[in-house]
Design a protein around this motif. Structure first.
Motif, PDB file in Angstrom:
ATOM      1  N   ARG A  38      -2.986   6.288  -8.272  1.00 28.82           N
ATOM      2  CA  ARG A  38      -3.122   5.140  -9.178  1.00 28.82           C
ATOM      3  C   ARG A  38      -3.462   3.903  -8.357  1.00 28.82           C
ATOM      4  O   ARG A  38      -2.767   3.583  -7.395  1.00 28.82           O
ATOM      5  N   LEU A  39      -4.539   3.238  -8.745  1.00 28.53           N
ATOM      6  CA  LEU A  39      -4.981   2.041  -8.039  1.00 28.53           C
ATOM      7  C   LEU A  39      -4.336   0.789  -8.618  1.00 28.53           C
ATOM      8  O   LEU A  39      -3.875   0.789  -9.764  1.00 28.53           O
ATOM      9  N   MET A  70       0.845  -1.181   0.000  1.00 31.85           N
ATOM     10  CA  MET A  70       0.000   0.000   0.000  1.00 31.85           C
ATOM     11  C   MET A  70       0.889   1.242   0.000  1.00 31.85           C
ATOM     12  O   MET A  70       1.895   1.308   0.690  1.00 31.85           O
ATOM     13  N   ALA A  71       0.493   2.206  -0.756  1.00 27.58           N
ATOM     14  CA  ALA A  71       1.235   3.467  -0.852  1.00 27.58           C
ATOM     15  C   ALA A  71       0.995   4.315   0.395  1.00 27.58           C
ATOM     16  O   ALA A  71       0.084   4.060   1.184  1.00 27.58           O
ATOM     17  N   ASP A  72       1.804   5.340   0.565  1.00 25.88           N
ATOM     18  CA  ASP A  72       1.692   6.268   1.677  1.00 25.88           C
ATOM     19  C   ASP A  72       0.510   7.208   1.433  1.00 25.88           C
ATOM     20  O   ASP A  72       0.577   8.104   0.593  1.00 25.88           O
ATOM     21  N   LEU A  73      -0.584   7.013   2.167  1.00 26.40           N
ATOM     22  CA  LEU A  73      -1.795   7.798   1.953  1.00 26.40           C
ATOM     23  C   LEU A  73      -1.620   9.262   2.338  1.00 26.40           C
ATOM     24  O   LEU A  73      -2.386  10.111   1.892  1.00 26.40           O
ATOM     25  N   SER A  74      -0.614   9.574   3.133  1.00 20.19           N
ATOM     26  CA  SER A  74      -0.389  10.972   3.523  1.00 20.19           C
ATOM     27  C   SER A  74       0.061  11.823   2.334  1.00 20.19           C
ATOM     28  O   SER A  74       0.010  13.047   2.399  1.00 20.19           O
ATOM     29  N   VAL A  78      -4.552   1.383  -3.274  1.00 17.51           N
ATOM     30  CA  VAL A  78      -3.659   2.400  -3.824  1.00 17.51           C
ATOM     31  C   VAL A  78      -2.292   1.779  -4.119  1.00 17.51           C
ATOM     32  O   VAL A  78      -1.609   1.297  -3.225  1.00 17.51           O
ATOM     33  N   ALA A  79      -1.918   1.808  -5.387  1.00 10.45           N
ATOM     34  CA  ALA A  79      -0.619   1.276  -5.797  1.00 10.45           C
ATOM     35  C   ALA A  79       0.456   2.351  -5.716  1.00 10.45           C
ATOM     36  O   ALA A  79       1.594   2.065  -5.337  1.00 10.45           O
ATOM     37  N   ALA A  80       0.098   3.592  -6.070  1.00 12.44           N
ATOM     38  CA  ALA A  80       1.088   4.670  -6.080  1.00 12.44           C
ATOM     39  C   ALA A  80       0.389   6.020  -6.095  1.00 12.44           C
ATOM     40  O   ALA A  80      -0.767   6.140  -6.501  1.00 12.44           O
ATOM     41  N   VAL A  81       1.118   7.022  -5.629  1.00 15.21           N
ATOM     42  CA  VAL A  81       0.687   8.409  -5.735  1.00 15.21           C
ATOM     43  C   VAL A  81       1.796   9.113  -6.501  1.00 15.21           C
ATOM     44  O   VAL A  81       2.921   9.222  -6.033  1.00 15.21           O
ATOM     45  N   GLU A  82       1.472   9.537  -7.742  1.00 19.36           N
ATOM     46  CA  GLU A  82       2.477  10.111  -8.634  1.00 19.36           C
ATOM     47  C   GLU A  82       1.954  11.395  -9.262  1.00 19.36           C
ATOM     48  O   GLU A  82       0.867  11.396  -9.833  1.00 19.36           O
ATOM     49  N   ASP A  83       2.723  12.458  -9.162  1.00 16.42           N
ATOM     50  CA  ASP A  83       2.385  13.716  -9.830  1.00 16.42           C
ATOM     51  C   ASP A  83       0.947  14.161  -9.550  1.00 16.42           C
ATOM     52  O   ASP A  83       0.228  14.587 -10.449  1.00 16.42           O
ATOM     53  N   ILE A  95      -1.483  11.805  -0.524  1.00 19.19           N
ATOM     54  CA  ILE A  95      -2.674  12.082  -1.328  1.00 19.19           C
ATOM     55  C   ILE A  95      -3.226  13.457  -0.973  1.00 19.19           C
ATOM     56  O   ILE A  95      -3.448  13.769   0.190  1.00 19.19           O
ATOM     57  N   GLN A  96      -3.449  14.267  -2.002  1.00 20.34           N
ATOM     58  CA  GLN A  96      -3.950  15.619  -1.806  1.00 20.34           C
ATOM     59  C   GLN A  96      -5.402  15.723  -2.272  1.00 20.34           C
ATOM     60  O   GLN A  96      -5.837  14.982  -3.151  1.00 20.34           O
ATOM     61  N   GLU A  97      -6.123  16.677  -1.664  1.00 16.46           N
ATOM     62  CA  GLU A  97      -7.494  16.934  -2.080  1.00 16.46           C
ATOM     63  C   GLU A  97      -7.537  17.273  -3.564  1.00 16.46           C
ATOM     64  O   GLU A  97      -6.630  17.908  -4.088  1.00 16.46           O
ATOM     65  N   HIS A  98      -8.586  16.831  -4.220  1.00 18.42           N
ATOM     66  CA  HIS A  98      -8.859  17.085  -5.632  1.00 18.42           C
ATOM     67  C   HIS A  98      -7.914  16.336  -6.579  1.00 18.42           C
ATOM     68  O   HIS A  98      -7.920  16.606  -7.786  1.00 18.42           O
ATOM     69  N   ALA A  99      -7.121  15.395  -6.052  1.00 18.69           N
ATOM     70  CA  ALA A  99      -6.289  14.559  -6.915  1.00 18.69           C
ATOM     71  C   ALA A  99      -7.194  13.601  -7.683  1.00 18.69           C
ATOM     72  O   ALA A  99      -8.226  13.150  -7.172  1.00 18.69           O
ATOM     73  N   GLU A 100      -6.818  13.309  -8.900  1.00 15.91           N
ATOM     74  CA  GLU A 100      -7.574  12.340  -9.688  1.00 15.91           C
ATOM     75  C   GLU A 100      -7.205  10.934  -9.236  1.00 15.91           C
ATOM     76  O   GLU A 100      -6.049  10.636  -8.961  1.00 15.91           O
TER      77      GLU A 100
END
Length: 86
Positions: free
Chosen positions: A65-66, A1-5, A56-61, A7-12
Motif C-alpha cells: 500500500r502506497l 517507510m515500510a520494511d521493503l524486505s 510505501v506506507a505498509a505491506v499488509e497481507d 515485499i514479495q514477488e507478484h504482490a499487488e
C-alpha cells in the motif's frame, strides 16, 4: 517507510485510494520494480517501471500500500535505468 524486505514477488501494489498501480517483479535496492504487464501504454509499454520505496506506507497481507493515491503515485514512477534524484 515500510520494511521493503517484507515485499514479495507478484504482490499487488495499490495506491492509498485502493486503486491498482502495478504488480511487484522484485525489490531492487530502495525501489520496487514493477512487472512489464503494468508498464502503461505508448512509449511506456514493454519495459519495467520502478516506484521509490519511500512511497510505501505498509505491506499488509501480501499487498503493498502506497502513501499516495494511484493517480499521483504513477507520476513518480521511474523508467528502467533512471535513478531518483531526490
Amino acid at each position: 517507510m515500510a520494511d521493503l524486505s517484507q515485499i514479495q514477488e507478484h504482490a499487488e501494489v495499490i495506491g492509498a485510494d485502493g486503486v491498482h498501480v502495478g504488480t511487484v517483479d522484485r525489490v531492487v535496492g530502495n525501489r520496487i520494480k514493477l512487472t512489464k504487464d503494468d508498464s502503461g501504454e505508448g512509449r511506456h509499454q514493454g519495459h519495467h517501471h520502478y516506484i521509490s520505496g519511500g512511497l510505501v506506507a505498509a505491506v499488509e497481507d501480501g499487498t503493498v500500500r502506497l502513501s499516495a493515491n494511484a493517480d499521483v503515485a504513477v507520476t513518480f514512477e521511474e523508467e528502467e535505468g533512471e535513478e531518483a534524484t531526490s
